[in-house]
Design a protein around this motif. Structure first.
Motif, mmCIF file in Angstrom:
data_model
loop_
_atom_site.group_PDB
_atom_site.id
_atom_site.type_symbol
_atom_site.label_atom_id
_atom_site.label_comp_id
_atom_site.label_asym_id
_atom_site.label_seq_id
_atom_site.Cartn_x
_atom_site.Cartn_y
_atom_site.Cartn_z
ATOM 1 N N GLY A 50 0.818 -1.202 0.000
ATOM 2 C CA GLY A 50 0.000 0.000 0.000
ATOM 3 C C GLY A 50 0.853 1.254 0.000
ATOM 4 N N GLY B 217 -6.039 6.890 0.864
ATOM 5 C CA GLY B 217 -6.886 5.701 0.779
ATOM 6 C C GLY B 217 -6.081 4.431 0.590
ATOM 7 N N TRP C 210 -4.188 3.634 3.957
ATOM 8 C CA TRP C 210 -5.103 3.184 5.009
ATOM 9 C C TRP C 210 -5.669 1.810 4.695
ATOM 10 N N ASN C 211 -6.062 1.572 3.451
ATOM 11 C CA ASN C 211 -6.663 0.293 3.100
ATOM 12 C C ASN C 211 -5.656 -0.846 3.243
ATOM 13 N N HIS D 29 -5.157 -1.382 7.051
ATOM 14 C CA HIS D 29 -6.351 -1.993 7.644
ATOM 15 C C HIS D 29 -6.475 -3.457 7.222
ATOM 16 N N SER D 30 -6.085 -3.760 5.985
ATOM 17 C CA SER D 30 -6.112 -5.135 5.502
ATOM 18 C C SER D 30 -5.141 -6.014 6.297
ATOM 19 N N SER E 198 -8.478 -9.514 2.842
ATOM 20 C CA SER E 198 -8.241 -8.768 1.601
ATOM 21 C C SER E 198 -9.452 -8.750 0.662
ATOM 22 N N HIS F 58 -11.794 -5.775 1.470
ATOM 23 C CA HIS F 58 -11.039 -4.535 1.309
ATOM 24 C C HIS F 58 -10.869 -4.192 -0.174
ATOM 25 N N CYS F 59 -10.672 -5.198 -1.001
ATOM 26 C CA CYS F 59 -10.525 -4.966 -2.439
ATOM 27 C C CYS F 59 -11.883 -4.737 -3.098
ATOM 28 N N ALA G 209 -13.613 -1.342 -2.133
ATOM 29 C CA ALA G 209 -12.904 -0.208 -2.729
ATOM 30 C C ALA G 209 -13.249 -0.084 -4.213
ATOM 31 N N SER H 158 -7.314 2.381 -4.079
ATOM 32 C CA SER H 158 -7.256 1.650 -2.810
ATOM 33 C C SER H 158 -7.465 0.155 -2.995
#
Length: 439
Positions: free
Chosen positions: A146, A296, A299-300, A303-304, A310, A313-314, A317, A352
């Motif tokens: 990220g 973004g 952070w993503n 956080h993942s 994942s 999160h993917c 986004a 993200s």
């Protein structure tokens, strides 16, 4: 692992992160600027050279054909000869090609140099993804991904205002137009950075003299535990091609890249279409949007890693990106503020999704399969980077509006969300000695 060893290992990974990731981010900033600066210089270049939007769209996209043909060989070469030599070659090559583009006069020259830029840059992005797997275990990797990938967003923050000011301030100097100066001044740093790369990067942890023997041992043991926790993974590249999961991931990433490349190459045009005609103003507006995109992505990814997840999160986004593209298409000729807000959210959502996406292939590929598989996913999926801008250019030329093309791109990105949620299984690490691997 004892608490003391875990704390010590955390310190080692911080040191590795601080040594490698900022420099790799710098290289990606330079690569991204040299790749996408035509999105800004087209604001005056098309009129100077009397080219149509279709010519621009094809030239912007043909870059990804160079990617397609040379990305897998480049990544396999990286695994064989190391990152330093491979990344040095790539960086110097794209810098020289960017400089040469300032002298284009015909569409054919433009197409040839854009293709060559793709040839040289091929292998850099998947090469760094592969390179980071040598240094970080799976449950620390999304943060590194990220942060590294956020450099493309930071490139938008830097590149927009930089291109706008160069185009305005140097137009006519030495008989060159502003867009020619952009290509020259943004290509030179890449050549210099390529030379520095050879002396700065270290190919693998066991060769890192800037780590102590104890630190190298800790990393080796931790990477071995990580390998065992992931279970059996495919090593052979040709065998991996028979696995349906790799083709599913290609399709998913294709949908994400279609949106990403559309925003990259037509974001400045959208800003211009809602009434902001100054290149400097367009550059600053895009800078704000990409700054939000960088936040973004970071952070993503964090956080993942924190939640060891994942898929959602993917997928979510990508859904944000798709919905925002739809809003742009609806309000393009109605509200400038709504379009600019939606453009920012589309950049945030689409960008993200990318770093956490790359957690998925690394969970079932390793060795040569990872080197070739990651490159194959990226190279085929990036054909969307050829098709989407060309499609938008053709539609803009034929209808005078980008809205119909944006509807198509939004639908394509939404497919990424649906494919992930419907077909990508949740991942759980295997147990080692009765206890889950922990850091």
């Amino acid at each position: 692992m004892t608490p003391r060893a875990t704390t010590e290992l955390d310190g080692v990974y911080r040191r590795i992160f601080q040594r490698l990731v900022p420099f790799l981010m710098l290289l990606w900033v330079l690569a991204w600027i040299d790749r996408v600066n035509i999105g800004f210089i087209k604001l005056t270049m098309l009129d100077d050279l009397k080219w149509s939007e279709a010519v621009y769209g094809f030239g912007a996209g043909i870059f990804f054909l160079g990617y397609f043909f040379f990305e897998v060989p480049s990544n396999l070469l990286l695994q064989k000869i190391g990152a330093r030599k491979t990344i040095m070659r790539i960086t110097i090559g794209w810098g020289l090609t960017s400089i040469a583009t300032m002298f284009v006069q015909t569409p054919v020259m433009f197409y040839a140099l854009r293709f060559l830029l793709g040839v040289f840059e091929a292998g850099f992005y998947p090469g760094i993804i592969l390179y980071l797997t040598y240094w970080f275990p799976n449950d620390r990797r999304a943060t590194a991904f990220g942060m590294f990938m956020s450099a493309s967003a930071f490139a938008g923050v830097i590149g927009g205002p930089l291109a706008g000011n160069i185009m305005t301030g140097l137009n006519g100097v030495n008989g060159w137009t502003g867009w020619q100066w952009v290509l020259l001044l943004e290509g030179i740093p890449s050549v210099i950075a390529g030379i520095v790369t050879y002396f700065y990067l270290t190919d693998r942890p066991e060769e890192a003299k800037w780590l102590t023997a104890r630190e190298r041992e800790l990393v080796h043991e931790d990477m071995e535990r990580d390998r065992q926790s992931l279970g059996d993974r495919e090593h052979g590249f040709l065998t991996a091609l028979k696995n349906g999961r790799i083709w599913l991931l290609i399709l998913i990433f294709f949908c994400i890249i279609a949106a990403n490349s559309s925003l990259t190459f037509y974001g400045p045009t959208l800003v211009k279409e809602v009434g902001f005609t100054s290149p400097v103003t367009v550059g600053w507006i895009m800078a704000v949007a990409y700054l939000c995109g960088a936040a973004g992505m970071i952070w993503n990814g964090y956080h993942s890693d924190l939640h060891q997840e994942s898929r959602y999160h993917c997928a979510l986004a990508a859904a944000l990106g798709a919905g925002s593209l739809l809003v742009i298409a609806i309000f393009l000729n109605q509200s400038a503020m709504v379009v600019l807000l939606a453009l920012t959210l589309a950049i945030v959502g689409t960008m993200s999704a990318i770093p956490v996406f790359w957690q998925m292939p690394n969970r079932f590929l390793t060795g040569t399969a990872a080197a070739g598989g990651v490159a194959l996913i990226n190279s085929i999926a990036n054909l969307a980077g050829f098709g989407a801008p060309w499609m938008l250019g053709l539609i803009k030329t034929a209808t005078g509006s980008l809205a119909p093309g944006l509807y198509v791109v939004a639908a394509v990105e939404l497919c990424a969300t649906l494919l992930i949620l419907a077909l990508v299984p949740a991942f759980r690490k295997q147990q080692i000695g009765g206890a889950a691997l922990a850091h």
